[in-house]
Design an enzyme around this catalytic site. Structure first.
Site, PDB file in Angstrom:
ATOM      1  CD  GLU A  50      -6.817  -0.623   9.905  1.00 44.63           C
ATOM      2  OE1 GLU A  50      -6.323  -0.426   8.777  1.00 44.63           O
ATOM      3  OE2 GLU A  50      -8.027  -0.553  10.149  1.00 44.63           O
ATOM      4  CB  CYS A  75       1.248  -7.018   6.610  1.00 48.04           C
ATOM      5  SG  CYS A  75       1.623  -5.360   6.059  1.00 48.04           S
ATOM      6  CB  CYS A 106       2.996   6.971   6.821  1.00 43.73           C
ATOM      7  SG  CYS A 106       4.496   6.864   5.821  1.00 43.73           S
ATOM      8  CB  CYS A 162       2.998   7.433  -1.213  1.00 44.46           C
ATOM      9  SG  CYS A 162       4.645   7.071  -0.580  1.00 44.46           S
ATOM     10  CB  CYS A 214      -0.308   5.416   0.230  1.00 39.85           C
ATOM     11  SG  CYS A 214      -0.301   4.455   1.742  1.00 39.85           S
ATOM     12  CB  CYS A 251      -1.294  -3.221  -1.018  1.00 41.87           C
ATOM     13  SG  CYS A 251       0.327  -2.551  -0.903  1.00 41.87           S
TER      14      CYS A 251
HETATM   15  S1  SF4 Z   1       3.179   3.814   0.726  1.00 46.79           S
HETATM   16 FE1  SF4 Z   1       1.939   4.719   2.384  1.00 46.79          FE
HETATM   17  S2  SF4 Z   1       2.714   3.805   4.290  1.00 46.79           S
HETATM   18 FE2  SF4 Z   1       4.239   3.387   2.660  1.00 46.79          FE
HETATM   19  S3  SF4 Z   1       5.700   5.113   2.817  1.00 46.79           S
HETATM   20 FE3  SF4 Z   1       4.156   5.752   1.295  1.00 46.79          FE
HETATM   21  S4  SF4 Z   1       2.611   6.883   2.511  1.00 46.79           S
HETATM   22 FE4  SF4 Z   1       3.847   5.701   3.962  1.00 46.79          FE
END
Ligand code: SF4
Length: 354
Positions: free
Chosen positions: A91, A104, A111, A115, A118, A341
């Protein structure tokens, strides 16, 4: 199989032309067709000889990522689901501001950083994007707004690029570097380095190199101590805060333009939002030129966090601002289309690695 030209550096493009028996100086005209005019059809490159166009058609392709879906938020934010040649999807979001707008873009499909707050991080990392796929997202965004040929700075809607979408850019560093050099090239897309921001979750060993490239830096900080950061960002176990801050100092020392660093800080109720936390941030950023961005957390299904209250966020912001550290609360954009975000995700459309 035909070779894709988007993503080659200018020198690589010259080498390609030599391979098909053309003079390297012709690369400049071709480069301008590709990156200044955004043309993908060799037949329409009217200033190139017919013979040259035929050779190009026989040997190469020019592909912008396919736009699978496009949604525009009530606030003007636009989100695209883009698909690459192997079917992988990411996306990509455009965030308009009054006098500018930022695209963006992503650097990986999924990923691996995990995190905890996220949504994007719940999608396993399938693969790195190529330099062409990274640049291609900006090209498809420009297609969507008809922003070709490259406009002068003042007239552009899509003036800035933030590398803040899916993935950790510094774990795809070689392709990122190549992509940035293409985006920045004055004969092509001509996006100046001060209008490009790379955001990292904290791969400290690569951060100083961003200063040599000349782009701006954003850090997903989100916590004032290792204890809290270890709980919400696994990358902190490998690159703890002391190392991360040292790398930021090195970045700012090496950075010719003395760019300030944006510290992204997502507001998580009861986790990182107390005034004690705000106080601990102050020595951490001492002698650094930083600006905090306080990001209201957007809950997603299955996540264990809640957003801090407005009152808490305002107190946190005021505490820092009273100590001369800019810390605005970021206005959420595109929340109605899940473009805010940390909300980007395309897992349901992608085959994940087992
Ligand atoms: S915030 Fe989300 S996209 Fe960014 S590094 Fe951490 S897990 Fe990956």
């Amino acid at each position: 199989m035909k070779k894709e030209l988007i993503g080659l550096t200018f020198d690589e493009l010259k080498d390609e032309l030599v391979q098909i028996g053309e003079k390297p100086f012709r690369a400049k005209q071709l480069w301008q067709w590709i990156y200044n005019k955004g043309e993908t059809d060799f037949d329409k490159m009217s200033s190139l000889s017919k013979d040259f166009r035929t050779k190009l058609k026989e040997n190469y392709t020019l592909t912008h990522p396919k736009i699978v879906t496009e949604q525009t938020s009530v606030d003007g934010t636009r989100k695209w689901l883009m698909e690459f040649q192997d079917g992988a999807r990411v996306e990509c979001v455009y965030i308009p501001e009054t006098d500018r707008g930022a695209v963006c873009i992503s650097t990986q499909v999924g990923c691996a950083q995990g995190c905890k707050f996220c949504h994007t991080g719940t999608q396993k990392c399938q693969r790195n994007l190529t330099a062409g796929e990274i640049v291609g997202q900006v090209m498809s965004a420009r297609d969507s707004y008809g922003e070709w040929p490259t406009k002068t700075d003042e007239n552009r809607l899509l003036s800035n690029v933030v590398v803040m979408g899916m993935g950790e850019p510094l774990y795809n560093f070689e392709n990122l570097k190549k992509a940035l050099s293409i985006l920045n090239d004055g004969d092509g897309m001509a996006i100046s380095k001060r209008k490009i921001t790379v955001s990292t979750s904290g791969r400290a060993d690569k951060i100083p190199e961003l200063a040599d490239i000349g782009v701006k830096l954003a850090i997903s900080l989100h916590a004032p101590t290792d204890e809290i950061r270890n709980k919400i960002m696994p990358v902190n176990r490998k690159f703890p805060l002391a190392e991360l801050v040292k790398a930021c100092r090195e970045y700012q020392k090496r950075c010719e333009h003395r760019h300030y660093i944006t510290m992204e800080y997502v507001m998580l109720k009861g986790i990182n939002d107390s005034l004690e936390c705000a106080e601990k941030l102050i020595p951490l950023v001492k002698n650094l030129e930083v600006k905090f961005n306080l990001i209201p957390f957007h809950p997603w299904e299955g996540c264990p966090f809640e957003c801090s209250s407005n009152n808490t966020m305002h107190k946190f912001s005021k505490f820092l601002e009273d100590r001369f550290i800019a810390a605005p609360i970021r206005r959420s954009r595109g929340e109605d289309i899940m473009a805010a975000c940390g909300q980007l995700k395309s897992a349901n459309k992608n085959k994940e690695k087992k």
